[in-house]
Design a protein around this motif. Sequence first.
Motif, mmCIF file in Angstrom:
data_model
loop_
_atom_site.group_PDB
_atom_site.id
_atom_site.type_symbol
_atom_site.label_atom_id
_atom_site.label_comp_id
_atom_site.label_asym_id
_atom_site.label_seq_id
_atom_site.Cartn_x
_atom_site.Cartn_y
_atom_site.Cartn_z
ATOM 1 N N SER A 54 -6.710 -1.250 -6.482
ATOM 2 C CA SER A 54 -7.552 -0.734 -5.404
ATOM 3 C C SER A 54 -7.978 -1.831 -4.438
ATOM 4 O O SER A 54 -8.023 -3.016 -4.788
ATOM 5 N N LYS A 55 -8.334 -1.414 -3.245
ATOM 6 C CA LYS A 55 -8.906 -2.338 -2.262
ATOM 7 C C LYS A 55 -10.318 -2.702 -2.694
ATOM 8 O O LYS A 55 -11.091 -1.852 -3.125
ATOM 9 N N ARG A 56 -10.665 -3.985 -2.576
ATOM 10 C CA ARG A 56 -12.014 -4.446 -2.894
ATOM 11 C C ARG A 56 -12.922 -4.163 -1.706
ATOM 12 O O ARG A 56 -12.760 -4.732 -0.625
ATOM 13 N N LYS A 108 -13.394 3.648 0.768
ATOM 14 C CA LYS A 108 -12.344 2.731 1.193
ATOM 15 C C LYS A 108 -11.546 2.174 0.017
ATOM 16 O O LYS A 108 -10.425 1.711 0.180
ATOM 17 N N GLN A 109 -12.123 2.221 -1.203
ATOM 18 C CA GLN A 109 -11.398 1.761 -2.379
ATOM 19 C C GLN A 109 -10.274 2.709 -2.768
ATOM 20 O O GLN A 109 -9.449 2.388 -3.619
ATOM 21 N N VAL A 110 -10.225 3.878 -2.135
ATOM 22 C CA VAL A 110 -9.135 4.825 -2.392
ATOM 23 C C VAL A 110 -7.801 4.222 -1.959
ATOM 24 O O VAL A 110 -6.741 4.539 -2.503
ATOM 25 N N PHE A 118 -8.170 -6.522 -7.747
ATOM 26 C CA PHE A 118 -8.249 -5.805 -6.471
ATOM 27 C C PHE A 118 -7.470 -6.578 -5.415
ATOM 28 O O PHE A 118 -7.035 -7.703 -5.638
ATOM 29 N N SER A 140 -1.857 0.948 -10.344
ATOM 30 C CA SER A 140 -2.424 0.982 -9.002
ATOM 31 C C SER A 140 -3.546 -0.045 -8.903
ATOM 32 O O SER A 140 -4.375 -0.161 -9.808
ATOM 33 N N GLU A 182 0.849 -1.179 0.000
ATOM 34 C CA GLU A 182 0.000 0.000 0.000
ATOM 35 C C GLU A 182 0.892 1.239 0.000
ATOM 36 O O GLU A 182 1.947 1.251 0.628
ATOM 37 N N LYS A 208 -4.802 1.970 -2.036
ATOM 38 C CA LYS A 208 -4.251 1.306 -3.210
ATOM 39 C C LYS A 208 -2.887 0.683 -2.926
ATOM 40 O O LYS A 208 -2.168 1.121 -2.033
ATOM 41 N N ASN A 224 -7.550 -4.430 -15.895
ATOM 42 C CA ASN A 224 -7.620 -3.650 -14.653
ATOM 43 C C ASN A 224 -8.591 -4.214 -13.626
ATOM 44 O O ASN A 224 -8.757 -3.640 -12.548
#
Length: 421
Positions: free
Chosen positions: A289-291, A297-299, A343, A287, A250, A301, A340
Amino acid sequence: MKKLFKQIISDFHENELKLVKERSLKVDLNSWKIISIIWPRRAWKSSYLFSLIWQLISSWSSKMNIVYINFEDERINIQWNELSVAMDAYSELYPDINLNDVHFFFDEIQNINWREKFIRRIYDEWVKHIYITWSNAKLLSSEIATALRWRSIAYELLPLSFSEFLYFNWFDWNKFSSKWKSKLISLQTEYLKWWGFPELIWLKEETKTKIIQEYFDVMIYNDIIERYEIKDATLLKQFIKLLLQCATKEFSVNKIADTLKTQWFKFDKNILYTFVDYLNTVYFSQSVSKRDKSLRKQVLKKIYTFDTWYLTAINFKFSSDDWKRLENTLFQYLYRKYGNNIFFLKNWSETDFIVPLWGQTLIYQSCFELNETNKSREIQWCIDAMKKFGEENAFIITAEQEEKIVINWYTINILPFYDLE
């Protein structure tokens, strides 16, 4: 200029076509769409075009029905509205051949300003078999879609996959001896460290490092600084070095900004977010992202690179982190298959890669070597992810270990990386 194009076309038809190794990227040669090949630096896109030409010839197309023009040729000094001279040159050389039966390959056509107008016009009026390569730094996939609208299909030509890497090293999959297995593991080790730029496969390590550092400089200056008119090149290069230190982890732009400020850089923090976008755009990094159901919260990375070579050659510490190299290479493998749509998961447990598909979620964990310290943890994290997404299978990718573990109705497939291909 017409005389020059006649010479270029005639030379291509009369000269022997160079032999090239085929790549796994498949292109529909009969789609009647403009085929756009988008590529990161040094992915051997010109060789790939020649492999497509060989395919056409092997399917009984005459070489005279194929035109290849490389617009990096210094003799071609032309504006977009003069490009039709190339079509006139071909028609005068072969007046009996219908242009609709001709396959036109335009290599590096981004060197011509407003080239998309020419491509659109000849596609609408004359030719339906057009293949073009665009430098990733000049005109990217989203821009191609806008410029050519519904007329084109874009393909990404990435550096070698592991199966291609083995093919380029003349590895024979049909053997099963101990010597063969040792060779496979040795090639995997090399691939994890240096990844797959074709032209460097057979070079010495010291030479590879120097060339990669040169690639890095060219990518920074040509693909980003010149294209986006970056004024502070030193800030960009230092930001990239700090970003590389976060590879597979992260990352926080705010934390990197704080570090840069301690080094006496002055900047607007928003420019760093822009740098991240630029690096993604030119196939340097991506980048993930978080699933999470929450978009906020997906911000969060994680950062991966498309080129493990850069990490090895530029970030010396990374060269000793086998687990990071494996995770980064697993990302590359998944990106090649799913783009892409990748996650990671982080709540009370962690999962390296989550790939949501229609009616299914793929779960991948990366662990270079499972041992008494980490095995139960990695297995539990896989089970947590399977419970969350209602799945019954997960994968732990290792360097060499292989095993299948069944706990209740959950199956954990432990596979060496080389078994993915």
